[in-house]
Scaffold this motif. Structure first.
Motif, short mmCIF file in Angstrom:
data_model
loop_
_atom_site.label_atom_id
_atom_site.label_comp_id
_atom_site.label_asym_id
_atom_site.label_seq_id
_atom_site.Cartn_x
_atom_site.Cartn_y
_atom_site.Cartn_z
N LEU A 81 0.82 -1.21 0.00
CA LEU A 81 0.00 0.00 0.00
C LEU A 81 0.86 1.26 0.00
CD1 LEU A 81 -2.88 -1.02 2.43
CD2 LEU A 81 -3.07 -0.57 -0.02
N GLY A 82 2.01 1.20 0.65
CA GLY A 82 2.90 2.35 0.71
C GLY A 82 3.81 2.49 -0.49
N GLU A 83 3.98 1.41 -1.26
CA GLU A 83 4.94 1.41 -2.37
C GLU A 83 4.33 1.79 -3.72
OE1 GLU A 83 7.62 -2.31 -0.66
OE2 GLU A 83 6.49 -2.56 -2.49
N GLN A 84 3.08 1.47 -3.93
CA GLN A 84 2.51 1.61 -5.26
C GLN A 84 1.21 2.39 -5.22
OE1 GLN A 84 2.29 -1.99 -7.58
NE2 GLN A 84 3.97 -2.93 -6.47
N ASP A 85 0.90 3.05 -6.35
CA ASP A 85 -0.39 3.72 -6.43
C ASP A 85 -1.46 2.65 -6.59
OD1 ASP A 85 -1.42 3.67 -9.43
OD2 ASP A 85 0.75 3.98 -9.50
N PRO A 86 -2.72 2.96 -6.26
CA PRO A 86 -3.78 1.96 -6.25
C PRO A 86 -4.00 1.22 -7.57
CG PRO A 86 -4.50 3.95 -5.13
CD PRO A 86 -3.18 4.26 -5.76
N VAL A 87 -3.89 1.90 -8.68
CA VAL A 87 -4.13 1.26 -9.98
C VAL A 87 -3.04 0.23 -10.28
CG1 VAL A 87 -4.30 1.64 -12.48
CG2 VAL A 87 -5.40 3.23 -10.89
N HIS A 88 -1.78 0.60 -10.10
CA HIS A 88 -0.69 -0.34 -10.34
C HIS A 88 -0.71 -1.49 -9.35
CE1 HIS A 88 1.07 3.09 -12.65
NE2 HIS A 88 1.17 2.09 -13.50
N LEU A 89 -1.08 -1.21 -8.12
CA LEU A 89 -1.16 -2.26 -7.11
C LEU A 89 -2.24 -3.27 -7.48
CD1 LEU A 89 -0.32 -3.53 -4.46
CD2 LEU A 89 -1.81 -1.88 -3.28
#
Length: 70
Positions: free
Chosen positions: A30-38
């Protein structure tokens, strides 16, 4: 790099041996990636896990990999 990587083909966390993504890895993701890429990344993991663990119910895998996303 995280210590909470998946061990394949059972998709268990290499550090805490819980189903991956474990609680720690979820927080990291959650801290590493934006929601779409995650969501995209975890969807790809879901597809791979479904192939590796064809015996697992699809809904259980869906909840495990993407059901926790905000």
């Amino acid at each position: 790099m995280t210590e909470h990587a998946p061990v394949l083909p059972l998709w268990l966390c290499e550090t805490c041996e819980r189903p991956w993504p474990c609680v720690t890895r979820r927080a990291e993701l959650l801290g590493e990636q934006d929601p779409v890429h995650l969501a995209y990344y975890l969807s790809l993991c879901l597809i791979s896990a479904g192939q590796d663990m064809s015996w697992a119910p699809p809904d259980v895998l869906r909840r495990r990999f993407i059901g926790w996303l905000p």
